[in-house]
Write a protein that holds these residues in place. Sequence first.
Motif, PDB file in Angstrom:
ATOM      1  N   GLN A  31      -7.324   9.167  -7.993  1.00 22.08           N
ATOM      2  CA  GLN A  31      -6.904   9.665  -6.681  1.00 22.08           C
ATOM      3  C   GLN A  31      -5.413   9.965  -6.704  1.00 22.08           C
ATOM      4  N   GLY A  32      -5.049  11.089  -6.123  1.00 20.91           N
ATOM      5  CA  GLY A  32      -3.661  11.522  -6.182  1.00 20.91           C
ATOM      6  C   GLY A  32      -2.971  11.527  -4.835  1.00 20.91           C
ATOM      7  N   PRO A  33      -1.771  12.112  -4.813  1.00 18.83           N
ATOM      8  CA  PRO A  33      -0.970  12.173  -3.584  1.00 18.83           C
ATOM      9  C   PRO A  33      -1.741  12.757  -2.412  1.00 18.83           C
ATOM     10  N   THR A  63       6.435   2.858  -4.636  1.00 20.59           N
ATOM     11  CA  THR A  63       6.586   3.905  -3.620  1.00 20.59           C
ATOM     12  C   THR A  63       5.314   4.737  -3.515  1.00 20.59           C
ATOM     13  N   PHE A  64       4.184   4.207  -3.983  1.00 22.69           N
ATOM     14  CA  PHE A  64       2.927   4.947  -4.013  1.00 22.69           C
ATOM     15  C   PHE A  64       2.270   5.094  -2.646  1.00 22.69           C
ATOM     16  N   PHE A  65       2.751   4.394  -1.627  1.00 25.58           N
ATOM     17  CA  PHE A  65       2.123   4.421  -0.306  1.00 25.58           C
ATOM     18  C   PHE A  65       3.077   5.017   0.722  1.00 25.58           C
ATOM     19  N   ASN A  66       2.578   5.995   1.491  1.00 24.56           N
ATOM     20  CA  ASN A  66       3.371   6.592   2.569  1.00 24.56           C
ATOM     21  C   ASN A  66       3.461   5.627   3.739  1.00 24.56           C
ATOM     22  N   LEU A  81      -3.381   5.382   6.440  1.00 22.88           N
ATOM     23  CA  LEU A  81      -2.575   5.030   5.271  1.00 22.88           C
ATOM     24  C   LEU A  81      -2.960   5.962   4.135  1.00 22.88           C
ATOM     25  N   THR A  82      -1.954   6.645   3.558  1.00 25.11           N
ATOM     26  CA  THR A  82      -2.192   7.618   2.490  1.00 25.11           C
ATOM     27  C   THR A  82      -1.316   7.330   1.275  1.00 25.11           C
ATOM     28  N   LEU A  83      -1.695   7.940   0.150  1.00 25.08           N
ATOM     29  CA  LEU A  83      -0.882   7.843  -1.066  1.00 25.08           C
ATOM     30  C   LEU A  83       0.267   8.834  -0.984  1.00 25.08           C
ATOM     31  N   SER A  84       1.423   8.430  -1.469  1.00 20.79           N
ATOM     32  CA  SER A  84       2.614   9.277  -1.415  1.00 20.79           C
ATOM     33  C   SER A  84       2.622  10.299  -2.549  1.00 20.79           C
ATOM     34  N   GLN A  88       0.887   7.603  -8.835  1.00 17.03           N
ATOM     35  CA  GLN A  88       0.228   7.781 -10.128  1.00 17.03           C
ATOM     36  C   GLN A  88      -0.453   6.460 -10.447  1.00 17.03           C
ATOM     37  N   LEU A  89      -1.609   6.260  -9.869  1.00 20.23           N
ATOM     38  CA  LEU A  89      -2.318   4.996 -10.032  1.00 20.23           C
ATOM     39  C   LEU A  89      -2.816   4.843 -11.462  1.00 20.23           C
ATOM     40  N   ASP A  90      -2.669   3.656 -12.005  1.00 17.56           N
ATOM     41  CA  ASP A  90      -3.130   3.348 -13.358  1.00 17.56           C
ATOM     42  C   ASP A  90      -3.634   1.911 -13.345  1.00 17.56           C
ATOM     43  N   ALA A  91      -4.942   1.753 -13.411  1.00 15.08           N
ATOM     44  CA  ALA A  91      -5.554   0.422 -13.322  1.00 15.08           C
ATOM     45  C   ALA A  91      -5.154  -0.479 -14.480  1.00 15.08           C
TER      46      ALA A  91
END
Length: 184
Positions: A31-33, A63-66, A81-84, A88-91
């Motif tokens: 999932q991206g910005p 800073t991944f969350f807006n 709540l959204t991704l900023s 760049q999510l990396d499990a």
Amino acid sequence: MVLLRLLVFLFAPVVSDLCSLPCFINVSESQGPGTVLQFLSFNCSSYTPTPTLELLNVQPPTTFFNPPSLARRQGTYVGKLTLSSSAQLDALMVNHYKVQLKFTCGNHVMEGSLSVDVQRDLSHIQCAGQFASPAGEMIQVPETVTPGARLYTLLLPGLELHGAQVSPEHGTVGDRMGVGGWRE
């Protein structure tokens, strides 16, 4: 005893958790910005001042969350709540975030946390650049190497036990192998 129950009933909304919806969500690392992670619904009968929804803290820091948005819809308030743009999510790097939120409606303040679990997406492998050097890795192959001998093992993230191997099938003395295979 009845008075105590009445006081608990009256003050319960003030001290209740923010999450009335699931407090645990799963999100794929692909999932991206701009991806919407969660909608949160709030009731607020106070008209002064306008209610607010704030992002207080994220653990581990990122800073991944807006900052969440808040809009009024049919008598309730809906937070999103959204991704900023930097997400760049990396499990493999971080698979769990704890997002602390605060909703304020007049004198009522509710705080709560949202646990975000990042799930591996094996169909979305992200490569981190070529190698340590910009030119790639070069190896010298002596002329005495027999076909089928292991020359180099490439370890892929998450697949450490299943490394990609490169072996010579043919070539000439002095050949050097680059990332793409044999080169003369």
